[in-house]
Enzyme design. Structure first.
Site, PDB file in Angstrom:
ATOM      1  N   ASP A   9      11.438   1.458 -43.459  1.00 22.15           N
ATOM      2  CA  ASP A   9      10.067   1.196 -43.887  1.00 22.15           C
ATOM      3  C   ASP A   9       9.418   2.524 -44.300  1.00 22.15           C
ATOM      4  O   ASP A   9       9.855   3.600 -43.877  1.00 22.15           O
ATOM      5  CB  ASP A   9       9.303   0.551 -42.726  1.00 22.15           C
ATOM      6  CG  ASP A   9       7.846   0.315 -43.043  1.00 22.15           C
ATOM      7  OD1 ASP A   9       7.564  -0.198 -44.139  1.00 22.15           O
ATOM      8  OD2 ASP A   9       6.995   0.647 -42.196  1.00 22.15           O
ATOM      9  N   ASP A  11       5.370   3.279 -45.006  1.00 23.80           N
ATOM     10  CA  ASP A  11       4.079   3.588 -44.373  1.00 23.80           C
ATOM     11  C   ASP A  11       4.092   3.274 -42.883  1.00 23.80           C
ATOM     12  O   ASP A  11       4.463   2.176 -42.466  1.00 23.80           O
ATOM     13  CB  ASP A  11       2.964   2.788 -45.046  1.00 23.80           C
ATOM     14  CG  ASP A  11       2.885   3.042 -46.545  1.00 23.80           C
ATOM     15  OD1 ASP A  11       3.684   3.851 -47.040  1.00 23.80           O
ATOM     16  OD2 ASP A  11       2.047   2.407 -47.217  1.00 23.80           O
TER      17      ASP A  11
END
Length: 352
Positions: A9, A11
């Site tokens: 991932d 952010d």
């Protein structure tokens, strides 16, 4: 060909996510999470490839212009590249959750090619993210999920490496029942073979080789130690070979010359062409309950189970020190040979 892949991932995992608007749309907002870069560099050495999978709510809309996103995103990629980190693929879903698209995590549409063509090794791949949706994505992909925030990047590194380059092996015959666990990156040491001096020698492999090693052996010691020593060697060798996996990146060769009042040397090659050259003479027939002639047989069985060419020799006066010197030399050479040095296989043939 299946690869070891980290689906990461962006952010809140790789870079900090601002709590004000959850958008990284300026360079001022770009901040890397602590230890993210050093951890990825370490994992790269172990042959992992990186794939970014990110939800970016409303990307390309007036509330989140694409050009603003790309300023920070491209800078992030440039910084990572300058450090030696590149993503094999980058997948970004631009939709809001209420749009119910097929690509938004934890759905897997963005990763359809990876699933369809089995491009990732389910046993050695992971999803790393800070949200529950990342953990559901991991489940949907059939891999393990590691939740950042509950784990630091250094803890994630340890979790991955403790499961990687580790193996368990059990060998059961009419004479012995042996369980072995090896972690080439270090770990617990517990050895119980029923032969105290043999335990002491095996501990040298763990301590001086820097590996985690657990061995339990129930053997027919009422007869003699032969079956136990031989079968421990076979099980240990098979377990080390299993823990090495595809051998990509390992140094392959190891050499050690530790000196005490005796001189012991070991040269090792993980060539998958087993061979033993052994030069050692002992005055005593036994060291504790271990027959000194079984030391050569141990290394013979071990070398064939590991698939290594092994050269061992020792000179000295004290039999205990000579035996210990052989095991220490083997351990040091093993530590050198299994060390990750590159991203490539150490063979012009493309296989070892």
């Amino acid at each position: 060909m299946s690869q070891k892949i980290l689906f990461i991932d962006r952010d809140g995992t790789l870079i900090e996510e601002p709590k004000s608007d959850f958008q990284i749309d300026t360079l001022e907002k770009l901040r890397f999470e602590k230890d993210a870069i050093p951890t990825l560099l370490k994992l790269k050495k172990f042959g992992f490839k990186f794939v970014m999978v990110s939800n970016q709510d409303g990307l390309g809309t007036p509330s989140f212009p694409k050009e603003n996103f790309e300023i920070a995103h491209e800078k992030m990629l440039d910084i990572l590249k300058s450090c030696g980190i590149e993503f094999q693929d980058i997948f970004i879903c631009p939709h809001f959750e209420n749009e119910n698209c097929a690509c938004r995590k934890p759905k897997t549409a963005m990763l359809e090619e990876y699933i369809k063509h089995e491009l990732y090794d389910k046993e050695q791949s992971f999803v790393i993210g800070d949200r529950e949706s990342d953990m559901i994505l991991a489940s949907n992909l059939g891999v393990r999920g590691l939740k950042y925030g509950e784990l630091s990047w250094k803890e994630i590194e340890n979790e991955i490496l403790s499961s990687f380059r580790s193996a368990s092996y059990q060998r059961t015959t009419k004479e012995t029942d042996i369980k072995v666990k090896v972690c080439l990156n270090g770990g617990k040491v517990s050895i119980k073979t029923g032969i105290d001096f043999f335990d002491h020698m095996l501990e040298q492999i763990a301590v001086h080789g820097g590996i985690g090693l657990e061995i339990s052996c129930k053997g027919d010691l009422e007869i003699d130690e032969h079956h136990s020593v031989e079968d421990v060697a076979l099980a240990l060798g098979a377990c080390i070979k299993k823990a090495l996996g595809d051998k990509i990146g390992i140094a392959r060769y190891g050499f050690a010359l530790p000196m005490d009042e005796c001189l012991a040397s070991c040269a090792m090659d993980f060539c998958n062409r087993p061979h033993l050259v052994y030069k050692a003479k002992f005055k005593k027939s036994h060291l504790g309950a271990l027959s000194t002639e079984m030391i050569e047989h141990f290394f013979y069985s071990l070398s064939y189970a590991m698939g290594v060419s092994l050269h061992l020799k020792v000179k000295g006066k004290n039999d205990h020190h000579k035996a210990e010197g052989l095991f220490k030399a083997f351990a040091k050479a093993l530590k050198m040979a299994v060390k990750i040095e590159s991203e490539n296989l150490a063979s012009s043939k493309g296989v070892i």
